[in-house]
Enzyme design. Structure first.
Site, PDB file in Angstrom:
ATOM      1  N   GLY A  14       0.668  -1.248  -0.122  1.00  0.00           N
ATOM      2  CA  GLY A  14       0.033  -0.183   0.054  1.00  0.00           C
ATOM      3  C   GLY A  14       0.875   1.021  -0.120  1.00  0.00           C
ATOM      4  CG  HIS A  15       3.165   2.239   3.403  1.00  0.00           C
ATOM      5  ND1 HIS A  15       3.271   1.196   4.227  1.00  0.00           N
ATOM      6  CD2 HIS A  15       2.762   2.993   4.005  1.00  0.00           C
ATOM      7  CE1 HIS A  15       2.602   1.366   5.314  1.00  0.00           C
ATOM      8  NE2 HIS A  15       2.272   2.693   5.436  1.00  0.00           N
TER       9      HIS A  15
ATOM     10  CG  LEU B 150      -2.104  -4.623   1.258  1.00  0.00           C
ATOM     11  CD1 LEU B 150      -0.755  -4.379   0.562  1.00  0.00           C
ATOM     12  CD2 LEU B 150      -2.039  -6.199   1.621  1.00  0.00           C
TER      13      LEU B 150
ATOM     14  CD  GLN C  23      -0.752   8.662  14.262  1.00  0.00           C
ATOM     15  OE1 GLN C  23       0.019   9.549  14.072  1.00  0.00           O
ATOM     16  NE2 GLN C  23      -1.407   7.821  13.504  1.00  0.00           N
TER      17      GLN C  23
END
Ligand code: PAF
Length: 275
Positions: free
Chosen positions: A33-34, A181, A58
């Site tokens: 995905g990245h 993903l 976060q």
């Protein structure tokens, strides 16, 4: 490829880039995905910057900050092969200061769905993304549609704070069997991974109903719930929102997102489709 580990080091490398800059912010443990974000940034810009920073603000108390996968060596190899110009891997102390000024997520859109389940999460995301934008000064910044609410809030921040950055939403990348993903997929056992497929199956069911002309959000959510409740350990939500992240009773084709969030074992997964 330059690997910069603090602001000063990064600044020196950034000053040498004369041209358009594509920026891909990540928390590392890079997957396909990245890689698809980085490749797109590579195609569309003169230079590419990737940040790798597991942002503590976060994560909520009790979440997976300590066990979040860290794979520095593999990540750097991936960046090098993908033609990244600068990797920014700052330490926590070089990003955060004592008693610093805070940016807060909007009171409504930042505190529904993911924001309701993880109150304060988006404050931390926006805080670090604003810092990273100011440090990296990108022309274009690339975000996956999988974190749809994050993407919507970052787009709002860019608009509300008059940031001169183009946000590029990128398609969700899935395994062959449909699982979206995520760096957190590594937590799933083989048995849990099979059950995790119910998220994408439920979303597919939602799309199927839409193709039959069923637009009523309650009917769609009910059918999706049937699939999910047999498979997941805890269903956090099924939601249908418009692109401004307001819940809607009826799907607006071309302007809606169907979202799910659920625990499979101890792993919390999210997925969605844009319809
Ligand atoms: O999507 C993520 O990986 C993170 O939320 C981000 C945008 C890198 C900020 O820490």
């Amino acid at each position: 490829m330059v690997v910069a580990r603090d602001y000063e080091e990064f600044k020196k490398a950034r000053e040498k880039l004369d041209g358009s800059v594509g920026f891909v912010p990540t928390m590392g443990a890079l997957h396909d995905g990245h890689i698809s974000l980085i490749k797109r940034a590579r195609r569309e810009n003169d230079f590419v910057i990737v940040s790798i920073f597991v942002n503590p603000t976060q994560f909520l108390e009790g979440e997976d900050l300590d066990k979040y996968p860290r794979k520095e060596e593999a990540d750097l190899k991936i960046c090098e092969l993908a033609g990244v110009d600068i990797v920014f891997m700052p330490t926590i102390n070089s990003i955060y200061h004592q008693d610093e000024l805070k940016i807060l997520a909007p009171k409504i859109r930042g505190y529904i769905l993911e924001g309701a389940k993880r109150p304060g999460h988006f404050d931390g995301v926006l805080q670090v993304v604003l810092k990273l934008f100011n440090i990296t000064k990108p022309t274009n910044a690339y975000f996956g549609k999988k974190d749809a609410q994050q993407l919507a809030l970052i787009s709002s921040m860019v608009k509300d704070y008059f940031l001169d950055i183009n946000i590029v939403p990128c398609e969700i990348v899935r395994d062959k069997d449909g699982l979206a993903l995520s760096s957190r997929n590594v937590y799933l056992s083989d048995e849990e991974r099979v059950r995790a497929l119910s998220l994408s199956r439920a979303l597919k069911k939602g799309a199927e109903l839409l193709s039959k002309g069923i637009l009523d959000s309650e009917i769609i959510k009910k059918e999706m719930e049937e699939i999910l409740k047999k498979n997941v350990d805890r269903l956090d939500y099924i939601a249908i929102v418009n692109r401004e992240f307001k819940e809607i009773d009826k799907v607006e084709i071309g302007n809606s997102i169907i979202l799910v969030a659920a625990f499979v074992g101890n792993t919390r997964l999210i997925d969605n489709i844009w319809v």
